[in-house]
Design an enzyme around this catalytic site. Structure first.
Site, short mmCIF file in Angstrom:
data_model
loop_
_atom_site.label_atom_id
_atom_site.label_comp_id
_atom_site.label_asym_id
_atom_site.label_seq_id
_atom_site.Cartn_x
_atom_site.Cartn_y
_atom_site.Cartn_z
N GLY A 47 39.32 42.07 40.12
CA GLY A 47 39.20 42.92 41.30
C GLY A 47 38.66 44.30 40.97
N CYS A 48 39.14 44.87 39.87
CA CYS A 48 38.70 46.21 39.48
C CYS A 48 37.24 46.21 39.04
CB CYS A 48 39.61 46.76 38.39
SG CYS A 48 41.31 46.95 38.98
N THR A 49 36.80 45.12 38.42
CA THR A 49 35.40 45.00 38.04
C THR A 49 34.53 44.89 39.29
OG1 THR A 49 35.94 43.98 35.92
CG2 THR A 49 33.72 43.56 36.79
N ALA A 52 34.37 48.41 40.83
CA ALA A 52 33.57 49.32 40.01
C ALA A 52 32.08 48.99 40.12
CB ALA A 52 34.03 49.26 38.56
#
Length: 158
Positions: A47-49, A52
């Site tokens: 999710g963070c990738t 970002a």
């Protein structure tokens, strides 16, 4: 429990954190620029990738509208550097390992994770004006589609 949440019109808490290269960055050092400050749980997770990379893919239109994007997580600078290099991220990533800045922004607290209440990072985004005042505070944002919704809210649609 979750700390007090920031509201539009309130001064954004200043901070000094290390970036992905170990250099200190302060919010007050960004005065005179509009800042999109986003908090995410952990570098190199799915999710963070996604989030970002969405910021990366929108960076020219965000910068064109005068915004500086800065991401904050609890990861150490070396992991942030690896994340930045792996995914070609072109904005600063800051390390807040003791989550003091997370707490100041009200993004550290209880949340639901797979049906369980846990303590951790509440994925959130803040838009801060040139004088350091919160213009927009979004808590509990979703990783997927967040940047597109933010651009629409800010009137930056390509």
């Amino acid at each position: 429990m979750t700390a007090t949440r920031l509201e539009p019109g309130t001064p954004a808490p200043d901070f000094e954190l290390l970036d992905q290269d170990g250099a200190p960055v302060t919010l007050s050092g960004l005065r005179g620029r509009k800042v999109i400050l986003y908090f995410y749980p952990a570098a190199m997770t799915p999710g963070c990738t996604t989030q970002a990379c969405d910021f990366r893919d929108s960076i020219s239109s965000l910068q064109g509208a005068g915004y500086t994007v800065v991401g904050v997580s609890r990861d150490e600078p070396a992991k942030l550097r690896a994340f930045r290099e792996r995914d070609g991220l072109t904005f600063e990533l800051l390390s807040d390992p003791d989550h003091a800045v997370h707490t100041a922004y009200g993004v550290w607290g209880e949340k639901m994770n797979y049906g369980k209440v846990i303590e951790g990072v509440i994925r959130s985004t803040f838009v801060i004006d040139e004088q350091g005042v919160v213009e927009l505070a979004q808590y509990n944002v979703k990783a997927t589609g967040h940047v597109a919704r933010l651009r629409k809210t800010l009137g930056i649609d390509a």
